[in-house]
Design a protein around this motif. Structure first.
Motif, PDB file in Angstrom:
ATOM      1  N   VAL A   1      22.827  23.638  28.006  1.00  0.00           N
ATOM      2  CA  VAL A   1      22.099  23.748  29.271  1.00  0.00           C
ATOM      3  C   VAL A   1      22.213  22.456  30.076  1.00  0.00           C
ATOM      4  CG1 VAL A   1      19.865  24.188  30.350  1.00  0.00           C
ATOM      5  CG2 VAL A   1      20.490  25.418  28.272  1.00  0.00           C
ATOM      6  N   GLU A   2      22.135  21.326  29.400  1.00  0.00           N
ATOM      7  CA  GLU A   2      22.244  20.064  30.128  1.00  0.00           C
ATOM      8  C   GLU A   2      23.645  19.857  30.704  1.00  0.00           C
ATOM      9  OE1 GLU A   2      20.637  17.063  27.432  1.00  0.00           O
ATOM     10  OE2 GLU A   2      18.774  17.152  28.613  1.00  0.00           O
ATOM     11  N   GLU A   3      24.677  20.365  30.024  1.00  0.00           N
ATOM     12  CA  GLU A   3      26.029  20.312  30.588  1.00  0.00           C
ATOM     13  C   GLU A   3      26.091  21.118  31.875  1.00  0.00           C
ATOM     14  OE1 GLU A   3      28.738  21.689  27.635  1.00  0.00           O
ATOM     15  OE2 GLU A   3      28.343  20.024  26.255  1.00  0.00           O
TER      16      GLU A   3
ATOM     17  N   GLN B   1      23.926  33.900  39.068  1.00  0.00           N
ATOM     18  CA  GLN B   1      24.376  34.886  38.081  1.00  0.00           C
ATOM     19  C   GLN B   1      25.681  34.466  37.429  1.00  0.00           C
ATOM     20  OE1 GLN B   1      22.560  39.194  39.470  1.00  0.00           O
ATOM     21  NE2 GLN B   1      24.627  38.693  40.010  1.00  0.00           N
ATOM     22  N   LYS B   2      26.626  34.060  38.223  1.00  0.00           N
ATOM     23  CA  LYS B   2      27.945  33.680  37.700  1.00  0.00           C
ATOM     24  C   LYS B   2      27.810  32.563  36.667  1.00  0.00           C
ATOM     25  CE  LYS B   2      32.463  31.909  39.195  1.00  0.00           C
ATOM     26  NZ  LYS B   2      32.403  30.650  38.408  1.00  0.00           N
ATOM     27  N   ASP B   3      27.085  31.507  37.028  1.00  0.00           N
ATOM     28  CA  ASP B   3      26.991  30.352  36.141  1.00  0.00           C
ATOM     29  C   ASP B   3      26.073  30.601  34.953  1.00  0.00           C
ATOM     30  OD1 ASP B   3      28.691  29.093  37.843  1.00  0.00           O
ATOM     31  OD2 ASP B   3      27.241  27.653  38.632  1.00  0.00           O
ATOM     32  N   LEU B   4      24.966  31.318  35.174  1.00  0.00           N
ATOM     33  CA  LEU B   4      23.986  31.482  34.099  1.00  0.00           C
ATOM     34  C   LEU B   4      24.415  32.522  33.074  1.00  0.00           C
ATOM     35  CD1 LEU B   4      20.681  31.135  36.137  1.00  0.00           C
ATOM     36  CD2 LEU B   4      21.641  29.507  34.488  1.00  0.00           C
ATOM     37  N   THR B   5      25.168  33.534  33.496  1.00  0.00           N
ATOM     38  CA  THR B   5      25.686  34.472  32.492  1.00  0.00           C
ATOM     39  C   THR B   5      26.747  33.784  31.633  1.00  0.00           C
ATOM     40  OG1 THR B   5      27.195  35.374  34.171  1.00  0.00           O
ATOM     41  CG2 THR B   5      25.172  36.603  33.732  1.00  0.00           C
ATOM     42  N   ALA B   6      27.552  32.924  32.247  1.00  0.00           N
ATOM     43  CA  ALA B   6      28.529  32.171  31.458  1.00  0.00           C
ATOM     44  C   ALA B   6      27.823  31.227  30.483  1.00  0.00           C
ATOM     45  CB  ALA B   6      29.456  31.388  32.384  1.00  0.00           C
TER      46      ALA B   6
ATOM     47  N   ALA C   1      34.227  31.192  28.656  1.00  0.00           N
ATOM     48  CA  ALA C   1      33.066  31.981  29.031  1.00  0.00           C
ATOM     49  C   ALA C   1      33.251  32.694  30.374  1.00  0.00           C
ATOM     50  CB  ALA C   1      31.811  31.102  29.063  1.00  0.00           C
ATOM     51  N   GLU C   2      33.792  31.978  31.380  1.00  0.00           N
ATOM     52  CA  GLU C   2      33.943  32.588  32.695  1.00  0.00           C
ATOM     53  C   GLU C   2      34.909  33.775  32.654  1.00  0.00           C
ATOM     54  OE1 GLU C   2      33.874  29.392  32.132  1.00  0.00           O
ATOM     55  OE2 GLU C   2      32.214  28.640  33.348  1.00  0.00           O
ATOM     56  N   LYS C   3      36.016  33.610  31.911  1.00  0.00           N
ATOM     57  CA  LYS C   3      36.988  34.705  31.822  1.00  0.00           C
ATOM     58  C   LYS C   3      36.404  35.903  31.066  1.00  0.00           C
ATOM     59  CE  LYS C   3      41.311  32.077  32.151  1.00  0.00           C
ATOM     60  NZ  LYS C   3      42.596  31.735  31.476  1.00  0.00           N
ATOM     61  N   VAL C   4      35.608  35.626  30.025  1.00  0.00           N
ATOM     62  CA  VAL C   4      34.997  36.720  29.276  1.00  0.00           C
ATOM     63  C   VAL C   4      34.003  37.482  30.147  1.00  0.00           C
ATOM     64  CG1 VAL C   4      33.441  37.262  27.362  1.00  0.00           C
ATOM     65  CG2 VAL C   4      35.366  35.708  27.005  1.00  0.00           C
ATOM     66  N   VAL C   5      33.178  36.768  30.906  1.00  0.00           N
ATOM     67  CA  VAL C   5      32.221  37.423  31.812  1.00  0.00           C
ATOM     68  C   VAL C   5      32.961  38.308  32.801  1.00  0.00           C
ATOM     69  CG1 VAL C   5      30.542  37.029  33.650  1.00  0.00           C
ATOM     70  CG2 VAL C   5      30.434  35.663  31.566  1.00  0.00           C
ATOM     71  N   ASP C   6      34.026  37.775  33.415  1.00  0.00           N
ATOM     72  CA  ASP C   6      34.795  38.565  34.380  1.00  0.00           C
ATOM     73  C   ASP C   6      35.422  39.789  33.720  1.00  0.00           C
ATOM     74  OD1 ASP C   6      34.145  36.760  36.346  1.00  0.00           O
ATOM     75  OD2 ASP C   6      36.041  35.654  36.229  1.00  0.00           O
ATOM     76  N   ALA C   7      35.922  39.628  32.496  1.00  0.00           N
ATOM     77  CA  ALA C   7      36.562  40.742  31.800  1.00  0.00           C
ATOM     78  C   ALA C   7      35.557  41.845  31.504  1.00  0.00           C
ATOM     79  CB  ALA C   7      37.223  40.259  30.508  1.00  0.00           C
ATOM     80  N   PHE C   8      34.343  41.489  31.080  1.00  0.00           N
ATOM     81  CA  PHE C   8      33.316  42.503  30.853  1.00  0.00           C
ATOM     82  C   PHE C   8      33.009  43.264  32.138  1.00  0.00           C
ATOM     83  CE2 PHE C   8      31.693  40.260  26.891  1.00  0.00           C
ATOM     84  CZ  PHE C   8      31.911  41.346  26.058  1.00  0.00           C
TER      85      PHE C   8
ATOM     86  N   ALA D   1      17.987  37.398  33.585  1.00  0.00           N
ATOM     87  CA  ALA D   1      16.547  37.126  33.555  1.00  0.00           C
ATOM     88  C   ALA D   1      16.244  35.757  34.158  1.00  0.00           C
ATOM     89  CB  ALA D   1      16.018  37.202  32.123  1.00  0.00           C
ATOM     90  N   VAL D   2      17.024  34.759  33.798  1.00  0.00           N
ATOM     91  CA  VAL D   2      16.828  33.427  34.363  1.00  0.00           C
ATOM     92  C   VAL D   2      17.170  33.420  35.846  1.00  0.00           C
ATOM     93  CG1 VAL D   2      17.557  31.006  34.251  1.00  0.00           C
ATOM     94  CG2 VAL D   2      17.215  32.310  32.144  1.00  0.00           C
ATOM     95  N   SER D   3      18.211  34.140  36.235  1.00  0.00           N
ATOM     96  CA  SER D   3      18.603  34.196  37.647  1.00  0.00           C
ATOM     97  C   SER D   3      17.498  34.781  38.509  1.00  0.00           C
ATOM     98  CB  SER D   3      19.881  35.029  37.802  1.00  0.00           C
ATOM     99  OG  SER D   3      20.966  34.459  37.102  1.00  0.00           O
ATOM    100  N   TRP D   4      16.917  35.904  38.076  1.00  0.00           N
ATOM    101  CA  TRP D   4      15.847  36.520  38.864  1.00  0.00           C
ATOM    102  C   TRP D   4      14.601  35.637  38.890  1.00  0.00           C
ATOM    103  CZ3 TRP D   4      17.069  39.831  42.268  1.00  0.00           C
ATOM    104  CH2 TRP D   4      18.044  40.814  42.045  1.00  0.00           C
ATOM    105  N   THR D   5      14.345  34.917  37.805  1.00  0.00           N
ATOM    106  CA  THR D   5      13.186  34.030  37.787  1.00  0.00           C
ATOM    107  C   THR D   5      13.347  32.914  38.808  1.00  0.00           C
ATOM    108  OG1 THR D   5      12.821  34.496  35.435  1.00  0.00           O
ATOM    109  CG2 THR D   5      11.727  32.557  36.341  1.00  0.00           C
TER     110      THR D   5
END
Length: 456
Positions: A131-133, A149-154, A175-182, A261-265
């Protein structure tokens, strides 16, 4: 005597609902602006139990009354047609609809991996680093908007890899490529792009499993780490195909739900600065000059937890659930819109639909439900409500196995980000919920991030 679903009901009241349409209900959903709005209208007009047409399921019974949810919570079957969209991810049978006999042992294994508080604490330091990164990257945005959404799902995907994949996932997962693939695989489109994305996901998971199998052989004398999903599956003698399916579905579910969930919060806090300031004050009081909480600090961040829960009430990450009645069911004590109690019968084979969003907006349990009020989750307020009035992780034997882990990840992420930053909505950008596998925001949730210091 009336008849419903081919079963004579005698003195049992027919379940109320709208007239049947030849289009299977698709037109009514479209006219309402989506399934969620359609459900809200149905329950406002007909009460807590409604018979309606659900595309893909035919006859369905929708339940927004928490007392009825409790009566149906024991059902352990899901309607296969509604979860067919996950079949491309599962070669050894769709894990979301496997039968109760097979599902029970598989669920117990997942609970052993995901539900242990000692294992949450053991991995907490890894989560803090991740998270700190992410926070460092946002801090270098130079005033530009970040896409939540993009950053927090990754980020959530990196966290579940660190937790459940034996420490090997982070080394081989982009992570970014996996999110996009899903996103491509679940889009519903078929063709070369979807197949390419599916092949990429499978090859990624295969690399993770291969790396973990090697380390598992080295650790066999010590026994499997109970928070290591692949290690636990290997130790249980699970087939290679089922291991891959389980890892795929876990990666999908874990990164989607926590990330949104974090994005909507943060979206809600950006629109309610007075609540955000109260969260910041709590963080300053509990953490002082520290940039991140320890595991034990989470229990002291009570207002932050209330804010997260209220956000998931208004925007539940998984907006719907469904079960299939395996036998005739009688539910009673129902209060319709006319205030009269009744007894209804749900025939075997019927899809029982859970519109979690409508449950969370039920005015009988949530006064002025559209308003953002974290105080709804004080211990006193919670004690006065049915426990089924709030079901962000589902209910019964098909509820989310990773609910506890997801809350830890979400609270930590919010604590680190809100200790360091203020979040402001991007002017002119309308955030629009989209009903998908999770409650997504069309065109993401862009927000301007600015630094804050203790006491600011």
């Amino acid at each position: 005597m009336s008849e419903y679903g081919g079963i004579a009901m005698g003195n049992v009241l027919p379940i109320p609902g709208p007239e049947w349409c030849d289009d299977g209900g698709a037109g009514a959903i479209s006219d309402a602006g989506g399934l969620h709005l359609h459900q809200l209208r149905l329950h406002a007009e007909y009460g807590g139990v409604v018979r309606f047409q659900l595309p893909g399921a035919g006859v369905a019974v929708s339940v927004s009354d928490p007392l009825v949810l409790e009566q149906t919570a024991r059902v352990d079957e899901r309607p296969a047609s509604l979860f067919a969209f996950l079949e491309p991810l599962c070669e050894a049978g769709n894990l979301q609809v496997i039968g109760a006999e097979e599902h029970g042992p598989w669920r117990r294994l997942l609970l052993e991996v995901f539900a242990g508080r000692p294992s949450h604490e053991r991995h907490f330091g890894e989560f803090v680093s991740l998270v700190e990164e992410a926070a460092e990257r946002w801090g270098g945005a130079g005033g530009d908007a970040v896409l939540l959404q993009k950053d927090l799902t990754a980020l959530s995907l990196r966290m579940i890899c660190a937790y459940a994949l034996g420490g090997t996932g982070g080394d081989v997962v982009d992570a970014e490529k996996v999110v996009d693939a899903f996103e491509v695989v679940l889009s519903g489109d078929s063709g070369t792009k979807q197949q390419t994305s599916l092949d990429y996901l499978r090859s990624t998971v295969d690399r993770v499993i291969a790396a973990r199998e090697e380390s598992a052989r080295e650790e066999s004398d010590r026994g499997a780490d109970r928070s290591d999903l692949i290690g636990a599956l290997l130790a249980a003698g699970t087939s290679p195909a089922r291991i891959r399916d389980t890892v795929m579905v876990t990666m999908l579910a874990a990164h989607h739900t926590t990330g949104v969930a974090v994005s909507w919060t943060l979206h809600l806090l950006g629109r309610h600065p007075e609540v955000a300031e109260r969260v910041a004050a709590e963080l300053d009081r509990v953490l002082g000059e520290r940039s991140a909480p320890d595991y034990g600090d989470l229990r002291e961040l009570t207002y932050l937890e209330m804010v997260l829960k209220e956000s998931m009430r208004l925007y539940p990450p998984g907006p719907y659930g469904a079960r299939e009645a395996t036998e005739d069911m009688v539910i009673d004590g129902i209060v319709g819109v006319d205030g009269a109690p009744g007894t209804y019968e749900i025939p075997a084979g019927t899809t029982v639909f859970y519109p979690f969003w409508a449950v969370h907006m039920n005015p009988d349990h949530w006064p002025e439900p559209e308003k953002f009020r974290p105080e709804r989750f004080t211990p006193e307020a919670v004690a006065e409500r049915s426990r089924y009035a709030y079901v962000p992780f589902g209910l019964g034997p098909r509820s989310c196995e990773g609910a506890g882990l997801g809350m830890v990840e979400a609270q930590l992420t919010l604590a680190v980000l809100l200790k360091r930053f203020r979040f402001r909505p991007v002017a002119g950008h309308e955030v629009t919920p989209v009903e998908r596998f999770v409650l997504w925001a069309a065109d993401d949730i862009p927000m301007v991030v600015t630094p804050r210091a203790v006491g600011d």
